[in-house]
Design a protein around this motif. Structure first.
Motif, PDB file in Angstrom:
ATOM      1  N   ALA A  51       3.625  -3.052 -12.726  1.00 30.91           N
ATOM      2  CA  ALA A  51       4.916  -2.730 -12.107  1.00 30.91           C
ATOM      3  C   ALA A  51       5.145  -1.224 -12.094  1.00 30.91           C
ATOM      4  N   SER A  52       4.668  -0.523 -13.128  1.00 32.57           N
ATOM      5  CA  SER A  52       4.849   0.925 -13.176  1.00 32.57           C
ATOM      6  C   SER A  52       4.061   1.624 -12.081  1.00 32.57           C
ATOM      7  N   LEU A  53       3.060   0.940 -11.515  1.00 32.80           N
ATOM      8  CA  LEU A  53       2.252   1.503 -10.432  1.00 32.80           C
ATOM      9  C   LEU A  53       2.748   1.084  -9.056  1.00 32.80           C
ATOM     10  N   GLY A  54       3.783   0.250  -9.009  1.00 30.92           N
ATOM     11  CA  GLY A  54       4.353  -0.147  -7.728  1.00 30.92           C
ATOM     12  C   GLY A  54       4.173  -1.606  -7.367  1.00 30.92           C
ATOM     13  N   ALA A 101      -9.299   4.268 -10.090  1.00 33.74           N
ATOM     14  CA  ALA A 101      -9.993   3.299  -9.231  1.00 33.74           C
ATOM     15  C   ALA A 101      -9.005   2.601  -8.304  1.00 33.74           C
ATOM     16  N   LEU A 102      -7.820   2.269  -8.824  1.00 27.72           N
ATOM     17  CA  LEU A 102      -6.804   1.635  -7.983  1.00 27.72           C
ATOM     18  C   LEU A 102      -6.344   2.571  -6.878  1.00 27.72           C
ATOM     19  N   VAL A 103      -6.131   3.830  -7.205  1.00 25.18           N
ATOM     20  CA  VAL A 103      -5.778   4.810  -6.174  1.00 25.18           C
ATOM     21  C   VAL A 103      -6.870   4.862  -5.109  1.00 25.18           C
ATOM     22  N   GLY A 104      -8.134   4.858  -5.560  1.00 25.69           N
ATOM     23  CA  GLY A 104      -9.244   4.861  -4.612  1.00 25.69           C
ATOM     24  C   GLY A 104      -9.245   3.647  -3.720  1.00 25.69           C
ATOM     25  N   LEU A 127       0.815  -1.212   0.000  1.00 25.54           N
ATOM     26  CA  LEU A 127       0.000   0.000   0.000  1.00 25.54           C
ATOM     27  C   LEU A 127       0.849   1.263   0.000  1.00 25.54           C
ATOM     28  N   GLU A 128       2.005   1.192   0.645  1.00 22.29           N
ATOM     29  CA  GLU A 128       2.868   2.373   0.707  1.00 22.29           C
ATOM     30  C   GLU A 128       3.673   2.565  -0.574  1.00 22.29           C
ATOM     31  N   LEU A 131      -8.850   3.333   0.444  1.00 21.17           N
ATOM     32  CA  LEU A 131      -9.793   2.624   1.302  1.00 21.17           C
ATOM     33  C   LEU A 131      -9.088   1.632   2.227  1.00 21.17           C
ATOM     34  N   LEU A 132      -7.979   1.078   1.758  1.00 15.82           N
ATOM     35  CA  LEU A 132      -7.260   0.067   2.539  1.00 15.82           C
ATOM     36  C   LEU A 132      -6.279   0.675   3.539  1.00 15.82           C
ATOM     37  N   ARG A 133      -5.983   1.938   3.383  1.00 17.40           N
ATOM     38  CA  ARG A 133      -5.015   2.605   4.264  1.00 17.40           C
ATOM     39  C   ARG A 133      -5.716   3.080   5.542  1.00 17.40           C
ATOM     40  N   ASP A 134      -5.888   2.157   6.456  1.00 14.90           N
ATOM     41  CA  ASP A 134      -6.487   2.496   7.745  1.00 14.90           C
ATOM     42  C   ASP A 134      -5.552   2.027   8.841  1.00 14.90           C
ATOM     43  N   GLU A 135      -6.053   1.901  10.051  1.00 13.30           N
ATOM     44  CA  GLU A 135      -5.176   1.521  11.162  1.00 13.30           C
ATOM     45  C   GLU A 135      -4.635   0.101  11.032  1.00 13.30           C
ATOM     46  N   HIS A 136      -5.215  -0.694  10.127  1.00 11.83           N
ATOM     47  CA  HIS A 136      -4.745  -2.067   9.912  1.00 11.83           C
ATOM     48  C   HIS A 136      -3.921  -2.198   8.628  1.00 11.83           C
ATOM     49  N   ALA A 137      -3.554  -1.086   8.028  1.00 14.14           N
ATOM     50  CA  ALA A 137      -2.926  -1.115   6.707  1.00 14.14           C
ATOM     51  C   ALA A 137      -1.677  -1.991   6.665  1.00 14.14           C
TER      52      ALA A 137
END
Length: 234
Positions: A196-199, A168-171, A70-71, A175-181
Motif C-alpha cells: 500500500a505504501s507503494l501505491g 525491480a517493481l519500479v522497473g 501504473l500511474e 516496462l508496462l508503461r507503453d501505448e497500451h498502459a
C-alpha cells in the motif's frame, strides 16, 4: 529474434467462475500445476498457493484484489536514489529469482519445489518472467510473475540489499508503461501495508474480473517478447 509464448496443451480441469463463488477468497482445491492449468487459472482470475497442512493445490481469487495502477506507483526520494544505483535486467536469472523468493528461511514462505518447477516450465514456454535488480554485477533483488497479454500477475519478490525489490517493481512499471498502459493490469494478489505504501489499492473481485477481460487481449509489453536483456544503466 523475438520470443513468442508457446501455448501448451489445454487443461483437463474446469475452474469455477470466481464471480459465482462467495464469500471466500478460496475458490477451488485440487487440479495440477501443468502450464495449461496455470494459464487457464490466470485467465479466469485465479492463482495457486499451497495451504498449510493441506494436500493439493489451493486456487484463490481474493474478494478484495490487490492491484497497482501504473500511474499510482509511489517513488520516494530514497527509492529514486536506489534506482540510480542499480540496473534492471529482464529474464536473465529467472530460476535464481524464484529460488531467492522461495528461500525457506523467509518468514511466510510458500514457494515449494512444485511451485518453483511449475513456474520454471511456464518461463521456458515464454509466459513467466523475472524483472531483476543488479548492483556491481550481483543480483540484489527482483520479482517474477506471469504475463498474459496486458496482465502481469506478480507472484513474489525478494531483496538482498535495501530497496532492491522496490527497484525491480519500479522497473516493471516502466516496462508496462507503453501505448497500451491504460488497459494493462498489474495484479499483486493481496494488498499489504508495505505494498500500500507503494501505491497498491484493492478492487472488488467483480471489478477485477472486468479489468482482466479488458487486459487479456492487449499485446505483451515489448520487454517480454525480445531476447533476455543484457545490463542497462539506470
Amino acid at each position: 529474434m523475438t520470443r513468442v509464448p508457446h501455448e501448451p496443451p489445454p487443461s483437463p480441469w474446469v475452474f469455477p467462475d470466481p464471480a459465482t463463488v462467495e464469500p471466500d477468497d478460496l475458490v477451488a482445491m485440487g487440479a495440477d500445476l501443468e502450464p495449461g492449468t496455470l494459464l487457464a487459472a490466470y485467465r479466469g482470475g485465479l492463482f495457486p498457493m499451497p495451504g498449510e497442512g493441506v494436500d493439493g493445490v489451493l486456487w484463490w481469487s481474493p474478494l478484495e484484489r490487490g492491484v497497482l495502477p501504473l500511474e499510482a506507483l509511489r517513488v520516494s526520494r530514497s527509492l529514486r536514489q536506489a534506482v540510480r544505483r542499480m540496473e534492471i535486467r529482464v529474464d536473465t536469472a529467472f530460476s535464481e529469482v524464484v529460488s531467492a523468493c522461495g528461500d525457506p528461511g523467509r518468514e511466510g514462505g510458500w514457494i515449494d519445489e512444485d511451485i518453483a518447477a511449475a513456474y520454471l516450465r511456464l518461463h521456458e514456454l515464454g509466459w513467466a518472467h523475472s524483472v531483476e535488480a543488479w548492483q556491481d554485477g550481483e543480483l540484489v533483488g527482483g520479482l517474477y510473475g506471469v504475463a498474459i497479454g496486458g496482465l502481469f500477475a506478480g507472484e513474489s519478490m525478494f531483496h538482498r540489499v535495501r530497496d532492491a525489490s522496490k527497484v525491480a517493481l519500479v522497473g516493471l512499471v516502466e516496462l508496462l508503461r507503453d501505448e497500451h498502459a491504460a488497459d494493462r493490469l498489474l495484479d499483486v494478489q493481496w494488498q499489504t501495508p508495505h505494498l500500500a505504501s507503494l501505491g497498491v489499492v484493492t478492487v472488488p473481485r467483480r471489478r477485477y474480473l472486468r479489468l482482466l477481460r479488458t487486459a487479456l487481449p492487449v499485446p505483451l509489453p515489448a520487454a517480454f517478447t525480445r531476447p533476455a536483456e543484457s545490463p542497462r544503466s539506470r
